[in-house]
Structure formats: structure tokens, C-alpha cells
Design a protein around this motif. Structure first.
Motif, PDB file in Angstrom:
ATOM      1  N   VAL A 185      70.695 -19.730 106.947  1.00 52.88           N
ATOM      2  CA  VAL A 185      70.846 -21.096 106.808  1.00 52.88           C
ATOM      3  C   VAL A 185      69.453 -21.727 106.808  1.00 52.88           C
ATOM      4  N   VAL A 194      78.048 -26.319 109.394  1.00 54.20           N
ATOM      5  CA  VAL A 194      77.479 -25.090 109.804  1.00 54.20           C
ATOM      6  C   VAL A 194      76.327 -25.596 111.020  1.00 54.20           C
ATOM      7  N   ALA A 245      72.979 -20.950 103.041  1.00 50.67           N
ATOM      8  CA  ALA A 245      73.674 -22.026 103.318  1.00 50.67           C
ATOM      9  C   ALA A 245      72.729 -23.136 103.973  1.00 50.67           C
ATOM     10  N   THR A 246      73.251 -24.438 104.027  1.00 51.11           N
ATOM     11  CA  THR A 246      72.805 -25.473 104.475  1.00 51.11           C
ATOM     12  C   THR A 246      73.350 -25.939 105.792  1.00 51.11           C
TER      13      THR A 246
END
Length: 142
Positions: free
Chosen positions: A105, A3, A82-83
Motif C-alpha cells: 500500500v 484499505v 493499493a492505495t
């Protein structure tokens, strides 16, 4: 691919609003910014996310009067994050299973970006095309 790599390529711009914005104002922002979702913030904390689906749902349930309500009345409060160290494949699975198109994120409880299913698919296609090109070159070299 991670990501963090996607955010590096696309940038970390995230459109946000406050919970007291009206649904009508959020609709105008979604349209003018050409995005499908916005993060709703209370100070530095993510309070929720509102998507086009949320707006359609509240309009179907309540009609035009929903446009005058605060976005807090229809936003998704149980936000899935999300990370930066997660993979594209893991997010694609999560988003497909949960029928979501946008994931904020966060790193150390701080919003650092947002990814859409389109972002993930775009990078997955690029990855597959690069692999195919490599295989073609390998075969052609004999």
C-alpha cells in the motif's frame, strides 16, 4: 471498508529487504517472520516484491544454486500497488484476477503498509457477520 481501515486495525509493519540479499536469506526471513512475501526496497523506493511463489519458481527452474543468487534475480519488478482509499471489494477483485496474495500500500509514492488476501477476507467475513447479526436482531425485534 477501506484499505486505510484495515491498516489501522492490523498495523503498518512491513518487512523489507534489499535487492542484493540472497534468495536463501529471503527464505530464512520469510520463515522467521511467518510471512508469505517481502517488499524489496532500494532506498525509499519499492524495487519489487518477492513471494514464496517466486522462490518456488526459481528453485524449480534453477535448482539449489538459485539460493545463492540475489533476490533481484527472482523478485517481481512490476509491482501492483493499493492505495489507502481503495475498497476491500476492489482489491479482492484485483488480487483474484491477477492471482496475487499480497499488495503493498502506497500513498504519495511512499510505502505505508501491506495487505494480504487473508487480511481482506478476514475483514469481509467480519462485515458479513455483522450484517447477519443486525438482520437477526431486526427479525427478532419483530
Amino acid at each position: 471498508m477501506l484499505v486505510s481501515q484495515i491498516l489501522k486495525a492490523k498495523g503498518d509493519l512491513v518487512f523489507t529487504a534489499t535487492p542484493n540479499e540472497t534468495v536463501s536469506a529471503i527464505c530464512a526471513l520469510l520463515h522467521s517472520r511467518r510471512v508469505g512475501a517481502m517488499i524489496i526496497m532500494e532506498g525509499d523506493r519499492v524495487a519489487g516484491i518477492v513471494s514464496e511463489r517466486d522462490v518456488v519458481r526459481v528453485m524449480a527452474e534453477q535448482g539449489p544454486s538459485a539460493l545463492n543468487q540475489p533476490v533481484s534475480s527472482c523478485m517481481t519488478r512490476d509491482v501492483v500497488f493499493a492505495t489507502p482509499d481503495e475498497t476491500v471489494n476492489s482489491l479482492l477483485t484485483r488480487m483474484t484476477d491477477r492471482r496475487m496474495r499480497h499488495l503493498p500500500v502506497c500513498e504519495n509514492e511512499r510505502l505505508i503498509g501491506i495487505v494480504s488476501i487473508g487480511d481482506l477476507v478476514k475483514h469481509k467475513i467480519s462485515e458479513v457477520e455483522a450484517e447477519a447479526d443486525g438482520l437477526k436482531a431486526y427479525i427478532a425485534a419483530g
